[in-house]
Design a protein around this motif. Structure first.
Motif, mmCIF file in Angstrom:
data_model
loop_
_atom_site.group_PDB
_atom_site.id
_atom_site.type_symbol
_atom_site.label_atom_id
_atom_site.label_comp_id
_atom_site.label_asym_id
_atom_site.label_seq_id
_atom_site.Cartn_x
_atom_site.Cartn_y
_atom_site.Cartn_z
ATOM 1 N N GLU A 221 25.394 21.066 -74.308
ATOM 2 C CA GLU A 221 26.401 20.019 -74.481
ATOM 3 C C GLU A 221 27.577 20.226 -73.534
ATOM 4 O OE1 GLU A 221 26.836 18.411 -78.847
ATOM 5 O OE2 GLU A 221 26.588 20.589 -78.936
ATOM 6 N N VAL A 222 28.001 21.471 -73.412
ATOM 7 C CA VAL A 222 29.131 21.770 -72.521
ATOM 8 C C VAL A 222 28.766 21.460 -71.074
ATOM 9 C CG1 VAL A 222 30.632 23.594 -71.639
ATOM 10 C CG2 VAL A 222 30.060 23.524 -74.080
ATOM 11 N N ASP A 223 27.558 21.840 -70.656
ATOM 12 C CA ASP A 223 27.118 21.569 -69.278
ATOM 13 C C ASP A 223 27.079 20.076 -68.994
ATOM 14 O OD1 ASP A 223 26.867 24.235 -68.732
ATOM 15 O OD2 ASP A 223 24.702 24.321 -69.105
ATOM 16 N N ALA A 224 26.611 19.303 -69.977
ATOM 17 C CA ALA A 224 26.539 17.846 -69.800
ATOM 18 C C ALA A 224 27.935 17.252 -69.645
ATOM 19 C CB ALA A 224 25.825 17.209 -70.982
ATOM 20 N N ILE A 225 28.874 17.781 -70.433
ATOM 21 C CA ILE A 225 30.263 17.284 -70.349
ATOM 22 C C ILE A 225 30.878 17.667 -68.999
ATOM 23 C CG2 ILE A 225 32.579 17.495 -71.327
ATOM 24 C CD1 ILE A 225 31.220 17.925 -74.070
ATOM 25 N N LEU A 226 30.624 18.892 -68.549
ATOM 26 C CA LEU A 226 31.168 19.336 -67.264
ATOM 27 C C LEU A 226 30.571 18.540 -66.107
ATOM 28 C CD1 LEU A 226 31.224 23.215 -67.753
ATOM 29 C CD2 LEU A 226 33.157 21.639 -67.850
ATOM 30 N N ASP A 227 29.292 18.207 -66.202
ATOM 31 C CA ASP A 227 28.665 17.359 -65.181
ATOM 32 C C ASP A 227 29.346 16.003 -65.130
ATOM 33 O OD1 ASP A 227 26.890 19.223 -64.316
ATOM 34 O OD2 ASP A 227 25.235 18.558 -65.596
ATOM 35 N N LYS A 228 29.667 15.467 -66.304
ATOM 36 C CA LYS A 228 30.332 14.157 -66.367
ATOM 37 C C LYS A 228 31.717 14.224 -65.729
ATOM 38 C CE LYS A 228 31.404 10.379 -69.556
ATOM 39 N NZ LYS A 228 31.362 9.927 -70.980
ATOM 40 N N ILE A 229 32.414 15.339 -65.962
ATOM 41 C CA ILE A 229 33.735 15.507 -65.340
ATOM 42 C C ILE A 229 33.591 15.583 -63.827
ATOM 43 C CG2 ILE A 229 35.701 17.079 -65.083
ATOM 44 C CD1 ILE A 229 35.316 17.885 -68.002
ATOM 45 N N GLY A 230 32.565 16.324 -63.376
ATOM 46 C CA GLY A 230 32.357 16.463 -61.942
ATOM 47 C C GLY A 230 32.086 15.141 -61.258
ATOM 48 N N LYS A 231 31.417 14.226 -61.960
ATOM 49 C CA LYS A 231 31.064 12.942 -61.359
ATOM 50 C C LYS A 231 32.171 11.900 -61.510
ATOM 51 C CE LYS A 231 26.085 13.458 -62.103
ATOM 52 N NZ LYS A 231 24.899 12.956 -62.847
ATOM 53 N N SER A 232 32.813 11.877 -62.716
ATOM 54 C CA SER A 232 33.726 10.756 -62.995
ATOM 55 C C SER A 232 35.144 11.178 -63.378
ATOM 56 C CB SER A 232 33.144 9.888 -64.134
ATOM 57 O OG SER A 232 31.826 9.511 -63.851
ATOM 58 N N GLY A 233 35.400 12.487 -63.480
ATOM 59 C CA GLY A 233 36.737 12.937 -63.831
ATOM 60 C C GLY A 233 36.909 13.142 -65.328
ATOM 61 N N TYR A 234 37.940 13.889 -65.674
ATOM 62 C CA TYR A 234 38.192 14.242 -67.071
ATOM 63 C C TYR A 234 38.460 13.017 -67.927
ATOM 64 C CZ TYR A 234 40.405 16.336 -71.175
ATOM 65 O OH TYR A 234 40.716 16.681 -72.456
ATOM 66 N N GLU A 235 39.179 12.063 -67.391
ATOM 67 C CA GLU A 235 39.570 10.900 -68.185
ATOM 68 C C GLU A 235 38.400 9.995 -68.536
ATOM 69 O OE1 GLU A 235 42.409 10.746 -69.560
ATOM 70 O OE2 GLU A 235 43.087 12.529 -68.477
ATOM 71 N N SER A 236 37.232 10.248 -67.947
ATOM 72 C CA SER A 236 36.062 9.438 -68.296
ATOM 73 C C SER A 236 35.423 9.897 -69.604
ATOM 74 C CB SER A 236 35.015 9.511 -67.176
ATOM 75 O OG SER A 236 34.482 10.822 -67.079
ATOM 76 N N LEU A 237 35.861 11.060 -70.132
ATOM 77 C CA LEU A 237 35.282 11.584 -71.366
ATOM 78 C C LEU A 237 35.712 10.760 -72.573
ATOM 79 C CD1 LEU A 237 35.782 15.449 -70.903
ATOM 80 C CD2 LEU A 237 33.816 14.040 -70.226
ATOM 81 N N THR A 238 34.839 10.713 -73.554
ATOM 82 C CA THR A 238 35.188 10.082 -74.824
ATOM 83 C C THR A 238 36.047 11.051 -75.628
ATOM 84 O OG1 THR A 238 33.237 10.960 -75.959
ATOM 85 C CG2 THR A 238 32.981 8.839 -74.811
ATOM 86 N N LYS A 239 36.626 10.559 -76.729
ATOM 87 C CA LYS A 239 37.475 11.415 -77.557
ATOM 88 C C LYS A 239 36.668 12.572 -78.140
ATOM 89 C CE LYS A 239 38.684 7.814 -79.990
ATOM 90 N NZ LYS A 239 38.251 6.714 -79.123
ATOM 91 N N GLU A 240 35.421 12.267 -78.542
ATOM 92 C CA GLU A 240 34.593 13.312 -79.120
ATOM 93 C C GLU A 240 34.228 14.367 -78.081
ATOM 94 O OE1 GLU A 240 30.351 13.853 -81.540
ATOM 95 O OE2 GLU A 240 31.120 11.855 -81.062
ATOM 96 N N GLU A 241 33.958 13.931 -76.839
ATOM 97 C CA GLU A 241 33.624 14.876 -75.778
ATOM 98 C C GLU A 241 34.813 15.761 -75.442
ATOM 99 O OE1 GLU A 241 30.187 12.374 -73.319
ATOM 100 O OE2 GLU A 241 32.323 12.013 -72.904
ATOM 101 N N LYS A 242 36.020 15.189 -75.471
ATOM 102 C CA LYS A 242 37.214 15.993 -75.215
ATOM 103 C C LYS A 242 37.400 17.038 -76.299
ATOM 104 C CE LYS A 242 39.729 12.427 -72.621
ATOM 105 N NZ LYS A 242 40.889 11.531 -72.587
#
Length: 307
Positions: A275-296
């Motif tokens: 789960e952490v790797d998937a979230i970090l990949d999302k940050i790498g592609k779209s930035g921290y602010e692209s995360l949902t509240k639950e992902e944050k």
């Protein structure tokens, strides 16, 4: 020694497909020589070497080809001997340089592989048609070999792709005669029919390369699947970017309460590594602010987890 290895690595780092393919062909050739030399000192070494080599060669009879379908690609990287390799690589360098400069490295790879694959299928088709005709006695199969190998077909694809791109391009043959590349390409193709097996294979490559450029000019890239596979393969070896978990001055509860309708996680829940790797990949592609509240929340919880 380190400098020599660095020189070999450089084309792969810089994405120079022309040199990469030349190195791969040379590497396969040398590797087979070394392996054959090693097995020559063992019992039944000749048999083992022959079995290894046959796994690279394209066998034209359909029943045998079905048993070794990978040979439709591997035969494009093997050679009978040093002169065979040398001629193919020199020709590939001359014509491949033009193709790479005008339409790029990826397209050169597409042409090489498509030329080799389609030429192989073309050869298999012609061989088996002649074999059927031979059974009725109307054609003679004696001059057509059941086995082919070598980069020649792929090189002819690159050669005629260059002709399709630049039919009027001229260069000095052997530094003496100024001649258009299309005349050189046609001369080599016609000459190759001295050996019918080679001529058929080279013709398949020439047709593939020419029509690749024909369709490319009309907006159809026949090599799109190859580019997709190449991109996927590249991603497997590309190191993941190191993403630093943003440090916030507020707590996990604040993260959830900053937005109305925030979701609080169970206090005893900690996200696993996937789960952490998937979230970090999302940050790498779209930035921290692209995360949902639950992902944050999950990311914050992971950062607080103690080993």
């Amino acid at each position: 020694m380190a400098s020599f290895i660095d020189d070999i690595k450089a084309p792969f780092k810089k994405g120079n497909t022309l040199i990469q393919l030349m190195l791969i062909n040379t590497g396969v050739f040398l590797s087979l020589i070394i392996i054959n030399f090693i097995f020559s000192f063992t019992p039944n070494g000749d048999r083992i070497s022959e079995l290894l080599s046959s796994n690279f060669d394209l066998i034209a009879p359909v029943k045998q080809f079905i048993r070794k379908p990978w040979t439709i690609v591997t035969y494009c990287f093997t050679h009978y001997g040093f002169l065979h390799l040398l001629f193919n690589m020199l020709t590939f360098f001359w014509f491949g340089t033009l193709v790479q400069e005008f339409i790029g490295s990826r397209k050169l790879l597409n042409i090489y592989l498509i030329g080799g694959i389609l030429s192989g299928l073309f050869y298999i088709t012609i061989y088996n048609l002649i074999a059927l005709a031979n059974q009725s006695g109307s054609l003679n199969l004696n001059n057509i070999t059941p086995t082919i190998l070598g980069a020649s077909a792929a090189v002819y694809a690159v050669m005629f792709a260059a002709v399709a791109l630049l039919p009027e391009y001229e260069f000095y043959l052997f530094g003496i005669v100024l001649i258009k590349i299309r005349y050189v390409a046609w001369f080599f193709l016609i000459l190759s029919f001295i050996m019918p097996s080679s001529g058929i294979s080279h013709l398949g490559g020439a047709i593939s390369g020419y029509f690749y450029i024909y369709f490319l000019r009309r907006g159809v890239d026949l090599g799109s699947p190859i580019e997709a596979v190449s991109e996927w393969w590249g991603r497997l070896w590309r190191p993941k970017p190191k993403v630093k978990i943003p440090q916030r001055r507020y707590s996990e509860t604040t993260v959830a309460s900053k937005n109305s309708g925030g979701t609080n996680l169970d206090p005893n829940y900690f996200p696993d590594q996937d789960e952490v790797d998937a979230i970090l990949d999302k940050i790498g592609k779209s930035g921290y602010e692209s995360l949902t509240k639950e992902e944050k929340q999950k990311l914050y919880r992971a950062s607080q987890k103690k080993d």
